[in-house]
Scaffold this motif. Structure first.
Motif, PDB file in Angstrom:
ATOM      1  N   GLN A 192       0.842  -1.194   0.000  1.00  0.00           N
ATOM      2  CA  GLN A 192       0.000   0.000   0.000  1.00  0.00           C
ATOM      3  C   GLN A 192       0.881   1.250   0.000  1.00  0.00           C
ATOM      4  OE1 GLN A 192      -3.233  -0.406  -0.291  1.00  0.00           O
ATOM      5  NE2 GLN A 192      -3.085  -2.648  -0.067  1.00  0.00           N
ATOM      6  N   PRO A 193       0.344   2.395  -0.465  1.00  0.00           N
ATOM      7  CA  PRO A 193       1.122   3.642  -0.447  1.00  0.00           C
ATOM      8  C   PRO A 193       1.602   3.975   0.966  1.00  0.00           C
ATOM      9  CG  PRO A 193      -0.836   3.890  -1.796  1.00  0.00           C
ATOM     10  CD  PRO A 193      -0.977   2.574  -1.110  1.00  0.00           C
ATOM     11  N   LEU A 194       2.804   4.544   1.060  1.00  0.00           N
ATOM     12  CA  LEU A 194       3.415   4.884   2.344  1.00  0.00           C
ATOM     13  C   LEU A 194       3.572   6.392   2.463  1.00  0.00           C
ATOM     14  CD1 LEU A 194       6.225   2.169   2.260  1.00  0.00           C
ATOM     15  CD2 LEU A 194       4.250   2.156   3.798  1.00  0.00           C
ATOM     16  N   SER A 195       3.566   6.885   3.710  1.00  0.00           N
ATOM     17  CA  SER A 195       3.781   8.310   3.947  1.00  0.00           C
ATOM     18  C   SER A 195       4.235   8.510   5.389  1.00  0.00           C
ATOM     19  CB  SER A 195       2.492   9.103   3.683  1.00  0.00           C
ATOM     20  OG  SER A 195       1.542   8.833   4.710  1.00  0.00           O
ATOM     21  N   LEU A 196       4.522   9.747   5.715  1.00  0.00           N
ATOM     22  CA  LEU A 196       4.917  10.106   7.077  1.00  0.00           C
ATOM     23  C   LEU A 196       3.761  10.763   7.833  1.00  0.00           C
ATOM     24  CD1 LEU A 196       8.486  11.553   6.357  1.00  0.00           C
ATOM     25  CD2 LEU A 196       7.909   9.308   7.291  1.00  0.00           C
ATOM     26  N   LYS A 197       2.533  10.458   7.438  1.00  0.00           N
ATOM     27  CA  LYS A 197       1.379  11.142   8.021  1.00  0.00           C
ATOM     28  C   LYS A 197       1.122  10.761   9.477  1.00  0.00           C
ATOM     29  CE  LYS A 197      -1.985   7.760   6.246  1.00  0.00           C
ATOM     30  NZ  LYS A 197      -3.163   7.569   5.363  1.00  0.00           N
ATOM     31  N   TYR A 198       1.724   9.635   9.941  1.00  0.00           N
ATOM     32  CA  TYR A 198       1.487   9.221  11.324  1.00  0.00           C
ATOM     33  C   TYR A 198       2.530   9.783  12.293  1.00  0.00           C
ATOM     34  CZ  TYR A 198      -1.449   5.694   9.033  1.00  0.00           C
ATOM     35  OH  TYR A 198      -2.396   5.056   8.261  1.00  0.00           O
ATOM     36  N   LEU A 199       3.458  10.608  11.808  1.00  0.00           N
ATOM     37  CA  LEU A 199       4.567  11.062  12.640  1.00  0.00           C
ATOM     38  C   LEU A 199       4.086  11.772  13.909  1.00  0.00           C
ATOM     39  CD1 LEU A 199       7.511  12.471  10.457  1.00  0.00           C
ATOM     40  CD2 LEU A 199       7.519  10.570  12.070  1.00  0.00           C
ATOM     41  N   THR A 200       3.200  12.740  13.746  1.00  0.00           N
ATOM     42  CA  THR A 200       2.748  13.522  14.901  1.00  0.00           C
ATOM     43  C   THR A 200       2.100  12.630  15.952  1.00  0.00           C
ATOM     44  OG1 THR A 200       2.378  15.437  13.468  1.00  0.00           O
ATOM     45  CG2 THR A 200       1.322  15.460  15.630  1.00  0.00           C
ATOM     46  N   VAL A 250      14.971   9.988   2.412  1.00  0.00           N
ATOM     47  CA  VAL A 250      15.648  10.191   1.128  1.00  0.00           C
ATOM     48  C   VAL A 250      14.635  10.311  -0.001  1.00  0.00           C
ATOM     49  CG1 VAL A 250      17.288   9.238  -0.550  1.00  0.00           C
ATOM     50  CG2 VAL A 250      17.707   8.952   1.911  1.00  0.00           C
ATOM     51  N   CYS A 251      13.858   9.293  -0.234  1.00  0.00           N
ATOM     52  CA  CYS A 251      12.927   9.307  -1.371  1.00  0.00           C
ATOM     53  C   CYS A 251      11.930   8.174  -1.257  1.00  0.00           C
ATOM     54  CB  CYS A 251      13.687   9.204  -2.699  1.00  0.00           C
ATOM     55  SG  CYS A 251      14.484   7.595  -2.960  1.00  0.00           S
ATOM     56  N   ASP A 252      10.962   8.159  -2.197  1.00  0.00           N
ATOM     57  CA  ASP A 252      10.041   7.028  -2.307  1.00  0.00           C
ATOM     58  C   ASP A 252      10.263   6.352  -3.656  1.00  0.00           C
ATOM     59  OD1 ASP A 252       8.887   8.678  -4.172  1.00  0.00           O
ATOM     60  OD2 ASP A 252       7.100   9.119  -2.998  1.00  0.00           O
ATOM     61  N   GLU A 253       9.316   5.488  -4.040  1.00  0.00           N
ATOM     62  CA  GLU A 253       9.505   4.686  -5.261  1.00  0.00           C
ATOM     63  C   GLU A 253       9.522   5.544  -6.529  1.00  0.00           C
ATOM     64  OE1 GLU A 253       5.058   4.800  -4.439  1.00  0.00           O
ATOM     65  OE2 GLU A 253       6.889   4.476  -3.269  1.00  0.00           O
ATOM     66  N   THR A 254       8.930   6.734  -6.489  1.00  0.00           N
ATOM     67  CA  THR A 254       8.882   7.552  -7.704  1.00  0.00           C
ATOM     68  C   THR A 254      10.270   7.995  -8.153  1.00  0.00           C
ATOM     69  OG1 THR A 254       8.534   9.565  -6.400  1.00  0.00           O
ATOM     70  CG2 THR A 254       6.567   8.389  -7.176  1.00  0.00           C
ATOM     71  N   LYS A 255      11.180   8.184  -7.205  1.00  0.00           N
ATOM     72  CA  LYS A 255      12.563   8.528  -7.553  1.00  0.00           C
ATOM     73  C   LYS A 255      13.482   7.304  -7.559  1.00  0.00           C
ATOM     74  CE  LYS A 255      12.766  13.386  -6.214  1.00  0.00           C
ATOM     75  NZ  LYS A 255      13.518  14.411  -5.437  1.00  0.00           N
ATOM     76  N   LEU A 256      13.157   6.329  -6.699  1.00  0.00           N
ATOM     77  CA  LEU A 256      14.028   5.154  -6.616  1.00  0.00           C
ATOM     78  C   LEU A 256      13.927   4.300  -7.872  1.00  0.00           C
ATOM     79  CD1 LEU A 256      15.961   3.436  -4.903  1.00  0.00           C
ATOM     80  CD2 LEU A 256      13.956   2.234  -4.010  1.00  0.00           C
ATOM     81  N   ALA A 257      12.722   4.073  -8.367  1.00  0.00           N
ATOM     82  CA  ALA A 257      12.526   3.174  -9.510  1.00  0.00           C
ATOM     83  C   ALA A 257      13.347   3.591 -10.734  1.00  0.00           C
ATOM     84  CB  ALA A 257      11.049   3.076  -9.848  1.00  0.00           C
TER      85      ALA A 257
END
Length: 804
Positions: free
Chosen positions: A721-729, A757-764
Motif C-alpha cells: 500500500q502507499p506509504l507516507s509520514l502522516k502518522y509522525l505527529t 531520502v525518497c520514495d519509489e517515484t525517484k528510486l525506480a
C-alpha cells in the motif's frame, strides 16, 4: 565364512587404452560430483534452512546414498558382465536426475510447507520429516554416484596390466576431478551461469561421460575373462585382516570430515566467509587428499601395507596436533603480510587467503589422503574378492564421514571447542597407529609387546590433552581478513589501523562461543562493546551503530498503519527487538539462527531494554526463510536485519525470492523493513539490492541513517500500500517512542524527516536496468567480494544524496 570356487558371469577384459579412458572419465565424474554436492546442498538449504541440523541432514542424506551405492555395487560388481558399459549408464542416470532436480525441489518445497501448516509437528518430528524428504530427493542420484567406484574397479581388475594400486590411482583421479569441480563451481560456473544453467552443464558432462563409456565398451574387442572366481564374502584369512582395514576406513572418514568442518569454522574467522573463501578451503583440502592418494598410488611395495599405515597414522596425528600452533600464527601473519605488502587488489587478497589456508590444511590433508588409498590397495590385493572389498571399504568410509559430520557439528564444536575437536581427531589417528602395530614373533612375547603398545598409545593420547597450546581467541575474534580489508581499502568512514588483539584494558575479549552455525565473540575496544559473528563485526553500542539498530525498529513504528504484531529477523545484540517493544505494539516474534548470539546479547543489556524479559517477546531459533515459508501468521511489521549481503547463508536473505516471502507474510497494510549498508558495496551492487527490493514492493520509502552526508546505512520500508509520514505527529506523542528516539538524537518531526531520502517515484528510475539478485544467479554473493578496492563509501553516499 568359508569361500568356494563358483563360476560367475564372465566379465569383459579391457585393453590399456580403454583403462586410460576410464581414468579420464572418472576425473570428470569427480568434478560433476562436487558440483552437484554444492548445488544440491545450496538448493536444499533454501528449502530446509541454513541451520546446522538442516545442513547436516542434507550431508547425511548425500553421504548415505554414496554408502548405499558403494555397498550394493561392491556386492554385485563381480556379477556384472560389462562393467564399463554399466558405469556409463550410471552416469547417464545421474544426468537425467539432475535435469529433474528443479521440479522435484519445487514439489518438496510445497509439501514441506503443507506438512508444517496442517500437522504442526514438534521439533524432532519435523526434523525426522526433513531427513526423510532429503533422503527421498537424494537417494537415487547419490546411490548411482556411490556405485561408480566399485563398478569401475571391476573394469580395472579385469583389465590387462592392472596391479594392486590401480584402484588407488582411480580414486586419486576422482579426487583430482573433485578439485576441478570445486574451483569451477565456486569461481566460474555459479558466478557466470547461476544454479540452473550450471546443473545443465554438469548434466551434459555426465551424459558425455556415460555415452563415451558405453561406446568404448562396445568397441572393446577383448574376450571375456573366464577365470573362476570366489564369490562368497571372505576367506578366513581375509576375514581376520578385514576388521583392521574396515576400522581404518571408518576412522579415515571420521577424521577427514571432522577436521574439514573444524578448519572451515576456524578459517572463516581468519580468511573471511565469502563463497570464494569456502571454495579455497575445500579445494586445498582436496588437493591434499589427492596428493596423498597419488603418492600411495606410486608405491611399488605392497606387502607391508600395515606398517605403512602405522607410519602414516602416527605422522598424521602429529600434523593435526601441530595445526593447533599454526592456528595461533595465521591471523597475525595474514594481517602483517597484507599491511607490509599493501595489497590493493582482489587477486592479492585471494593469494593471502590461499596462503593462510594452505599453511593450516595442506600437509595434514596430504597425510590423511594416504589412508583410504592404503585400504583400497589392501582390498585390491585380494583379487577374488577385490570388487566386494572395495565397495565395502568405500561404504564404511562414507559411514565414518557421516558420523564425523554429525558428531563434530552437533556435539564436539558447540559443546566443547574446535581445539578439542582437532585433539580428538589427532587421538583417533594415534589409536589407529597403535592398532596397526603388529610386533614380529622374532622379538619374543608378542602379546606383551602388543599390550605395551596399547598402553603407550593411551598415554600419548592423555599427553595430547595436557600439552596442547591454548588458542589465541583474541586474535581470532578480530576477523583478520575483514579487518585488513577495512584498513587497506578504507571501506568505512573513520577506519584506522586497529587490528591488534590484546588483553589490556583497551582491547578485551568478553565472550567467545562456538555455536552450532557460527562463532560469536563479544569484545570491548576502548569504550565500545561490539559483537562479531565469524570474526565480522555485526553490531555495537557505539554512537555509530546505535542509531541504525534503534531506528530499524522505530521507523516502522512511525510509518506502519497498524501496530498489532511484529516480526524481527535476527536478534544479535537485542537492541532492535528491545527498541520495537518501546511502542504500543502488541507482540514481537524474533527469529534468530545462532543461539550463541542470545548469550552475547546480555553484554548489551545496558542499551537493549532487555527484550527477553518482556512478555510480548517470542524467540524462535530457526532459519528465517524456513520460518517465513511455513508459518501461517501474518504481521503488521517485519524487520529484517541480517549482516552483510554477500556472506553465504546471509546472502539468501537479500534475494528477490526472500523479499517475496516477506511480502507474503504481511498483513494487508503491513510494512517490510530492510537494513542495507552503503559501505563495502559498489554503487552497482547497491543499485542491484535496491532494484531487487523495489521489484517486489510496489511502494517504497528510503531513509539514510544520520541524514544527508552522514550515515553509512540505509533503512528501506516496503509495502503493498502507499506509504507516507502522516502518522509522525501521532506516534511521536507516545512517550515510549519519543524516549527511544531521543536517545539517538531524534527529538521532533523535523529530525526524523532529515533522514528521509525518497520514495519509489525517484528510486525506480534510479535503479532501472540494475541486475536483480535472485536465488539462482547469486549475483551479490558472487560479485561483492571482488569489489573490496572500489571507491565504495564516498561514491555510494553521493549517489544516495542525489535521490533526495
Amino acid at each position: 565364512m568359508a569361500e568356494t570356487d563358483t563360476p560367475r558371469q564372465p566379465s569383459v577384459a579391457y585393453a590399456q587404452p580403454t583403462i586410460l579412458l576410464i581414468g579420464l572419465c572418472f576425473i570428470f565424474s569427480g568434478a560433476t560430483g562436487l558440483i552437484y554436492e554444492v548445488l544440491w546442498a545450496r538448493m536444499l538449504g533454501l528449502v530446509f534452512g541454513a541451520t546446522t541440523l538442516a545442513v547436516s541432514t542434507v550431508l547425511a542424506a548425500f553421504m548415505g546414498g554414496l554408502a548405499l551405492g558403494s555397498a550394493l555395487a561392491g556386492k554385485l560388481g563381480s556379477r556384472i558382465k560389462r562393467p564399463l558399459s554399466s558405469y556409463g549408464w550410471l552416469e547417464i542416470g545421474i544426468a537425467v536426475y539432475a535435469i529433474l532436480v528443479p521440479f522435484l525441489f519445487h514439489w518438496v518445497d510445497n509439501l514441506y510447507a503443507i506438512v508444517w501448516q496442517h500437522f504442526h509437528p514438534g521439533f524432532f518430528a519435523f526434523s525426522l520429516w526433513r531427513f526423510g524428504l532429503s533422503c527421498l530427493l537424494l537417494l537415487v542420484p547419490t546411490t548411482l554416484m556411490g556405485a561408480t567406484l566399485p563398478v569401475l574397479s571391476a573394469a580395472l581388475l579385469n583389465s590387462s596390466g592392472h596391479d594392486s594400486s590401480s584402484v588407488t590411482r582411480l580414486y586419486a583421479c576422482n579426487l583430482a576431478g573433485a578439485i576441478i569441480g570445486t574451483l569451477a563451481a565456486g569461481f566460474i560456473l555459479l558466478p557466470l551461469l547461476g544454479i540452473h544453467t550450471t546443473i545443465l552443464v554438469a548434466a551434459c558432462i555426465n551424459t558425455i561421460i556415460g555415452l563415451t563409456a558405453v561406446f568404448a565398451d562396445r568397441r572393446n574387442t577383448n574376450q571375456p575373462s573366464t577365470t573362476a572366481t570366489r564369490t562368497d564374502d571372505a576367506s578366513p584369512v581375509i576375514e581376520k585382516a578385514q576388521a583392521f582395514w574396515l576400522v581404518a576406513a571408518l576412522a579415515s572418514g571420521f577424521v577427514t570430515i571432522s577436521t574439514q568442518v573444524a578448519w572451515t569454522r576456524i578459517l572463516s574467522m581468519v580468511i573471511g566467509s565469502s563463497t570464494y573463501a569456502f571454495s579455497i578451503v575445500v579445494a586445498l583440502f582436496l588437493v591434499g587428499l589427492a596428493g596423498g592418494a597419488w603418492i600411495i598410488g606410486r608405491m611399488k611395495q605392497t606387502t607391508q601395507l600395515r606398517t605403512t599405515m602405522l607410519k602414516v597414522e602416527a605422522i598424521t596425528a602429529v600434523s593435526l596436533f601441530l595445526s593447533l600452533f599454526v592456528i595461533n600464527i595465521i591471523p597475525s601473519l595474514l594481517v602483517n603480510l597484507g599491511l607490509r605488502l599493501q595489497i590493493s587488489s582482489w587477486f592479492g587478497l585471494l593469494m593471502l587467503q590461499i596462503m593462510a589456508s594452505a599453511l593450516l590444511v595442506l600437509l595434514p590433508a596430504l597425510l590423511m589422503g594416504m589412508v583410504m588409498p592404503l585400504v583400497l590397495m589392501w582390498a585390491s590385493n585380494h583379487k577374488a574378492n577385490a570388487v566386494a572389498l572395495v565397495g565395502r571399504s568405500y561404504a564404511i568410509n562414507t559411514v565414518g564421514a557421516i558420523a564425523g559430520a554429525f558428531i563434530t557439528g552437533f556435539i564436539l564444536i558447540p559443546k566443547t571447542s574446535t581445539k578439542l575437536t582437532l585433539i580428538i581427531a589427532s587421538a583417533v589417528c594415534l589409536l589407529m597407529a597403535g592398532y596397526a602395530y603388529e610386533p614380529p614373533a622374532s622379538l619374543g612375547d608378542v602379546a606383551l609387546r602388543k599390550a605395551m603398545s596399547v598402553g603407550l598409545t593411551a598415554a600419548l593420547v592423555v599427553v595430547l590433552l595436557f600439552i596442547a597450546p591454548p588458542m589465541k581467541l583474541g586474535d581470532l575474534s578480530i576477523g583478520a581478513y575483514d579487518s585488513l580489508i577495512r584498513v587497506l581499502a578504507q571501506s568505512r568512514d573513520g577506519i584506522k589501523d586497529d587490528t591488534k588483539a590484546g588483553g589490556d584494558d583497551t582491547h578485551r575479549l568478553l565472550m567467545y562461543q562456538e555455536g552450532p552455525t557460527s562463532t560469536v565473540s563479544v569484545r570491548k575496544d576502548q569504550d565500545t562493546i561490539s559483537m562479531a559473528i565469524n570474526g565480522r563485526t555485526n553490531a555495537s553500542d557505539s554512537v555509530f551503530d546505535m542509531p541504525t539498530q534503534v531506528m530499524l525498529a522505530q521507523v516502522p513504528m512511525l510509518v506502519a498503519p497498524k501496530l498489532g504484531n511484529g516480526l524481527v529477523i535476527g536478534f544479535a545484540t537485542g537492541v532492535s527487538v528491545g527498541a520495537m517493544l518501546q511502542s504500543p505494539i502488541a507482540s514481537v516474534t524474533c527469529v534468530e539462527l545462532e543461539p550463541a548470539t542470545i548469550n552475547g546479547s546480555h553484554f548489551f543489556d545496558h542499551v537493549n531494554n532487555q527484550p527477553l524479559k518482556d512478555p510480548r517477546t517470542s524467540l524462535v531459533i530457526d532459519d528465517a526463510r524456513t520460518y517465513l515459508r511455513v508459518t501461517p501468521n501474518r504481521y503488521d511489521v517485519i524487520v529484517s536485519e541480517p549482516s552483510h549481503p554477500w556472506v553465504p547463508g546471509v546472502a539468501n536473505l537479500f534475494t528477490r525470492e526472500f523479499f517475496e516471502m516477506g511480502r507474503s507474510r504481511l498483513s494487508d497494510e503491513g510494512v517490510f523493513v530492510q537494513w542495507l549498508q552503503i559501505y563495502q558495496l559498489s554503487t552497482e551492487s547497491l543499485r542491484s539490492v535496491l532494484a531487487t527490493y523495489q521489484s517486489v514492493f510496489p511502494h517504497v520509502m528510503v531513509f539514510r541513517v544520520g541524514g544527508a552526508g552522514k550515515g553509512k546505512d540505509l533503512i528501506l520500508v516496503g509495502s503493498n500500500q502507499p506509504l507516507s509520514l502522516k502518522y509522525l505527529t501521532e506516534r511521536l506523542a507516545d512517550p515510549r517512542i519519543a524516549k527511544e528516539l531521543a536517545r539517538v538524537n531524534l527529538n521532533n518531526e523535523d529530525d526524523v524527516r532529515t533522514w528521509y531520502v525518497c520514495d519509489e517515484t525517484k528510486l525506480a528510475p534510479a535503479v532501472a536496468g540494475a541486475m536483480i539478485n535472485t536465488d539462482d544467479n547469486m549475483h551479490i554473493e558472487t560479485t561483492v567480494p571482488k569489489e573490496a578496492f572500489k571507491p565504495l563509501m564516498q561514491s555510494n553516499a553521493e549517489w544516495i544524496d542525489r535521490l533526495r
